[in-house]
Design a protein around this motif. Structure first.
Motif, PDB file in Angstrom:
ATOM      1  N   ILE A 113       5.914   0.638   0.020  1.00 38.86           N
ATOM      2  CA  ILE A 113       4.682   0.991  -0.690  1.00 38.86           C
ATOM      3  C   ILE A 113       4.223  -0.172  -1.557  1.00 38.86           C
ATOM      4  CG2 ILE A 113       3.717   2.486  -2.494  1.00 38.86           C
ATOM      5  CD1 ILE A 113       5.645   4.684  -1.340  1.00 38.86           C
ATOM      6  N   PHE A 114       5.173  -0.858  -2.187  1.00 41.10           N
ATOM      7  CA  PHE A 114       4.829  -1.990  -3.056  1.00 41.10           C
ATOM      8  C   PHE A 114       4.370  -3.197  -2.237  1.00 41.10           C
ATOM      9  CE2 PHE A 114       5.915  -5.931  -5.247  1.00 41.10           C
ATOM     10  CZ  PHE A 114       5.242  -5.756  -6.446  1.00 41.10           C
ATOM     11  N   PHE A 115       5.195  -3.661  -1.315  1.00 43.58           N
ATOM     12  CA  PHE A 115       4.885  -4.884  -0.570  1.00 43.58           C
ATOM     13  C   PHE A 115       3.788  -4.684   0.476  1.00 43.58           C
ATOM     14  CE2 PHE A 115       9.251  -5.854  -2.033  1.00 43.58           C
ATOM     15  CZ  PHE A 115       8.991  -7.053  -2.669  1.00 43.58           C
ATOM     16  N   GLY A 116       3.617  -3.435   0.937  1.00 44.83           N
ATOM     17  CA  GLY A 116       2.575  -3.159   1.922  1.00 44.83           C
ATOM     18  C   GLY A 116       1.184  -3.478   1.416  1.00 44.83           C
ATOM     19  N   LYS A 117       1.013  -3.468   0.093  1.00 47.74           N
ATOM     20  CA  LYS A 117      -0.293  -3.758  -0.510  1.00 47.74           C
ATOM     21  C   LYS A 117      -0.740  -5.185  -0.242  1.00 47.74           C
ATOM     22  CE  LYS A 117      -3.754  -2.242  -2.677  1.00 47.74           C
ATOM     23  NZ  LYS A 117      -4.496  -1.088  -2.142  1.00 47.74           N
ATOM     24  N   ILE A 125      -3.230   1.498   5.310  1.00 43.35           N
ATOM     25  CA  ILE A 125      -2.515   2.486   6.129  1.00 43.35           C
ATOM     26  C   ILE A 125      -1.330   3.107   5.400  1.00 43.35           C
ATOM     27  CG2 ILE A 125      -1.147   2.788   8.244  1.00 43.35           C
ATOM     28  CD1 ILE A 125      -2.882   0.727   9.586  1.00 43.35           C
ATOM     29  N   ILE A 126      -0.596   2.298   4.627  1.00 44.96           N
ATOM     30  CA  ILE A 126       0.604   2.778   3.936  1.00 44.96           C
ATOM     31  C   ILE A 126       0.341   4.009   3.064  1.00 44.96           C
ATOM     32  CG2 ILE A 126       2.292   2.203   2.133  1.00 44.96           C
ATOM     33  CD1 ILE A 126       3.078   0.979   4.739  1.00 44.96           C
ATOM     34  N   PRO A 127      -0.728   4.030   2.228  1.00 45.89           N
ATOM     35  CA  PRO A 127      -0.952   5.210   1.377  1.00 45.89           C
ATOM     36  C   PRO A 127      -1.167   6.505   2.160  1.00 45.89           C
ATOM     37  CG  PRO A 127      -2.171   3.344   0.526  1.00 45.89           C
ATOM     38  CD  PRO A 127      -1.657   2.932   1.873  1.00 45.89           C
ATOM     39  N   ILE A 128      -1.985   6.443   3.220  1.00 46.89           N
ATOM     40  CA  ILE A 128      -2.251   7.665   3.986  1.00 46.89           C
ATOM     41  C   ILE A 128      -1.004   8.117   4.741  1.00 46.89           C
ATOM     42  CG2 ILE A 128      -3.121   6.523   6.078  1.00 46.89           C
ATOM     43  CD1 ILE A 128      -5.228   8.769   6.243  1.00 46.89           C
ATOM     44  N   LEU A 129      -0.204   7.161   5.226  1.00 43.20           N
ATOM     45  CA  LEU A 129       1.049   7.509   5.894  1.00 43.20           C
ATOM     46  C   LEU A 129       2.045   8.115   4.903  1.00 43.20           C
ATOM     47  CD1 LEU A 129       1.748   4.522   8.337  1.00 43.20           C
ATOM     48  CD2 LEU A 129       0.868   6.795   8.879  1.00 43.20           C
ATOM     49  N   SER A 130       2.034   7.608   3.670  1.00 47.53           N
ATOM     50  CA  SER A 130       2.926   8.152   2.637  1.00 47.53           C
ATOM     51  C   SER A 130       2.607   9.624   2.395  1.00 47.53           C
ATOM     52  CB  SER A 130       2.771   7.359   1.340  1.00 47.53           C
ATOM     53  OG  SER A 130       3.134   6.009   1.524  1.00 47.53           O
ATOM     54  N   GLY A 131       1.306   9.945   2.395  1.00 51.47           N
ATOM     55  CA  GLY A 131       0.905  11.340   2.234  1.00 51.47           C
ATOM     56  C   GLY A 131       1.287  12.179   3.427  1.00 51.47           C
ATOM     57  N   MET A 132       1.098  11.632   4.625  1.00 51.67           N
ATOM     58  CA  MET A 132       1.428  12.362   5.854  1.00 51.67           C
ATOM     59  C   MET A 132       2.924  12.632   5.961  1.00 51.67           C
ATOM     60  SD  MET A 132      -1.132  10.371   8.497  1.00 51.67           S
ATOM     61  CE  MET A 132      -0.615  11.306   9.939  1.00 51.67           C
ATOM     62  N   LEU A 133       3.737  11.686   5.461  1.00 53.19           N
ATOM     63  CA  LEU A 133       5.193  11.853   5.493  1.00 53.19           C
ATOM     64  C   LEU A 133       5.704  12.658   4.303  1.00 53.19           C
ATOM     65  CD1 LEU A 133       6.167   8.207   6.564  1.00 53.19           C
ATOM     66  CD2 LEU A 133       6.180  10.257   8.000  1.00 53.19           C
ATOM     67  N   SER A 148       1.687  -2.560  -7.667  1.00 56.52           N
ATOM     68  CA  SER A 148       1.084  -3.399  -6.623  1.00 56.52           C
ATOM     69  C   SER A 148      -0.424  -3.532  -6.818  1.00 56.52           C
ATOM     70  CB  SER A 148       1.391  -2.829  -5.234  1.00 56.52           C
ATOM     71  OG  SER A 148       0.771  -1.572  -5.040  1.00 56.52           O
ATOM     72  N   CYS A 149      -1.073  -2.488  -7.316  1.00 61.03           N
ATOM     73  CA  CYS A 149      -2.519  -2.539  -7.551  1.00 61.03           C
ATOM     74  C   CYS A 149      -2.884  -3.413  -8.750  1.00 61.03           C
ATOM     75  CB  CYS A 149      -3.081  -1.130  -7.748  1.00 61.03           C
ATOM     76  SG  CYS A 149      -3.339  -0.233  -6.196  1.00 61.03           S
ATOM     77  N   ILE A 150      -1.928  -3.635  -9.628  1.00 61.64           N
ATOM     78  CA  ILE A 150      -2.155  -4.559 -10.741  1.00 61.64           C
ATOM     79  C   ILE A 150      -2.011  -6.004 -10.264  1.00 61.64           C
ATOM     80  CG2 ILE A 150      -1.203  -5.390 -12.946  1.00 61.64           C
ATOM     81  CD1 ILE A 150      -0.419  -2.518 -13.579  1.00 61.64           C
ATOM     82  N   ILE A 151      -1.016  -6.251  -9.419  1.00 64.69           N
ATOM     83  CA  ILE A 151      -0.722  -7.611  -8.964  1.00 64.69           C
ATOM     84  C   ILE A 151      -1.652  -8.054  -7.836  1.00 64.69           C
ATOM     85  CG2 ILE A 151       1.063  -9.094  -7.953  1.00 64.69           C
ATOM     86  CD1 ILE A 151       3.127  -7.224  -9.261  1.00 64.69           C
ATOM     87  N   TRP A 152      -2.018  -7.120  -6.954  1.00 62.92           N
ATOM     88  CA  TRP A 152      -2.824  -7.450  -5.765  1.00 62.92           C
ATOM     89  C   TRP A 152      -4.115  -8.211  -6.069  1.00 62.92           C
ATOM     90  CZ3 TRP A 152      -7.651  -5.164  -4.429  1.00 62.92           C
ATOM     91  CH2 TRP A 152      -8.145  -5.537  -3.179  1.00 62.92           C
ATOM     92  N   PRO A 153      -4.932  -7.780  -7.056  1.00 65.14           N
ATOM     93  CA  PRO A 153      -6.173  -8.538  -7.316  1.00 65.14           C
ATOM     94  C   PRO A 153      -5.904  -9.981  -7.703  1.00 65.14           C
ATOM     95  CG  PRO A 153      -6.226  -6.392  -8.404  1.00 65.14           C
ATOM     96  CD  PRO A 153      -4.827  -6.583  -7.911  1.00 65.14           C
TER      97      PRO A 153
END
Length: 253
Positions: A113-117, A125-133, A148-153
């Motif tokens: 979840i962290f590195f997928g960003k 894709i990772i967030p929606i798959l996390s919900g599906m799983l 990850s959303c803090i570092i990504w930008p």
């Protein structure tokens, strides 16, 4: 891209931040983000920030908020409408990639979840798959996603910021050599890290197969060390001192 750059440059701070938040939101939104050239758009925003220092922190916060909203909405879409999502044509089209991501999420959910960003195809894709799983939102999804959303930008804004700062260095022969040498070493460092990472994951591709067959899989490590040493040496160059000063001004305007 030039039209986008000019349009964004002429916006007031409030509208600029709103646009940045919307772009980050769309980039992170389930599946849609696959079709958005994220690195190019965010680099253009970074270039604008380098020309207008007061936009850095508002843009960073706006991008983080947009990123979080996109990921959280994607998660709950996957959680609530998993059966509907599986029937989507786009889901079936990228099923091979999605299947691999599901396997990784099941084995290493938090780190994925962290590195997928920071990986283009995985980001939306990772967030929606996390919900599906049905990965726990509070226990496993929230914290790595928030970080990850803090570092990504920052990571996506830096190329544009650095490009503009290098352009603003005085133009002469010595500076041109410095620019080329710096960019070259940054590129070989990233390529070396990518090659080493792929080798660790045992990913079969032309480069990895060639290195393994020639029994020179150590070569990327040597190149990485050389690149890092060169960057360290460049820290004492007068142009690097000017460049560092310009970077500091963006953070402490």
């Amino acid at each position: 891209m030039e039209l986008l750059f000019n349009y964004l440059s002429n916006q007031t701070l409030i509208y600029f931040c709103l646009i940045v938040a919307i772009i980050s939101f769309i980039e992170s939104l389930a599946l849609i983000g696959l079709f958005i050239p994220g690195m190019m758009i965010m680099s253009a925003i970074g270039a604008i920030i380098a020309n207008s220092h007061e936009k850095f922190y508002p843009s960073w916060i706006s991008s983080t908020i947009g990123c979080l909203l996109g990921d959280w909405i994607s998660y709950f879409i996957g959680f609530k409408f998993k059966n509907w999502v599986k029937k989507l044509r786009i889901f079936k089209k990228y099923y091979v990639i999605i299947k691999k991501m599901i396997k990784i999420l099941n084995e290493h959910s938090i780190s994925s979840i962290f590195f997928g960003k920071f990986i283009g195809p995985a980001r939306p894709i990772i967030p929606i798959l996390s919900g599906m799983l049905e990965i726990s939102f509070i226990k496993k999804f929230f914290l790595p996603n928030f970080l990850s959303c803090i570092i990504w930008p920052l990571i996506y804004l830096i190329p544009g910021m650095l490009t503009v700062l290098l352009i603003h260095l005085p133009k002469n022969h010595e500076n041109n050599i410095f620019k080329k040498f710096l960019i070259f070493n940054i590129i070989i460092i990233f390529l070396s890290i990518w090659t080493i990472w792929k080798n660790i994951q045992n990913k079969k591709n032309i480069i990895i197969n060639f290195l393994n067959k020639r029994k020179i899989s150590w070569l990327p490590k040597i190149i990485l060390i050389i690149g890092i040493i060169n960057i360290i040496i460049l820290q004492f160059n007068q142009n690097m001192i000017i460049l560092r000063s310009s970077i500091v001004k963006i953070f402490y305007f």
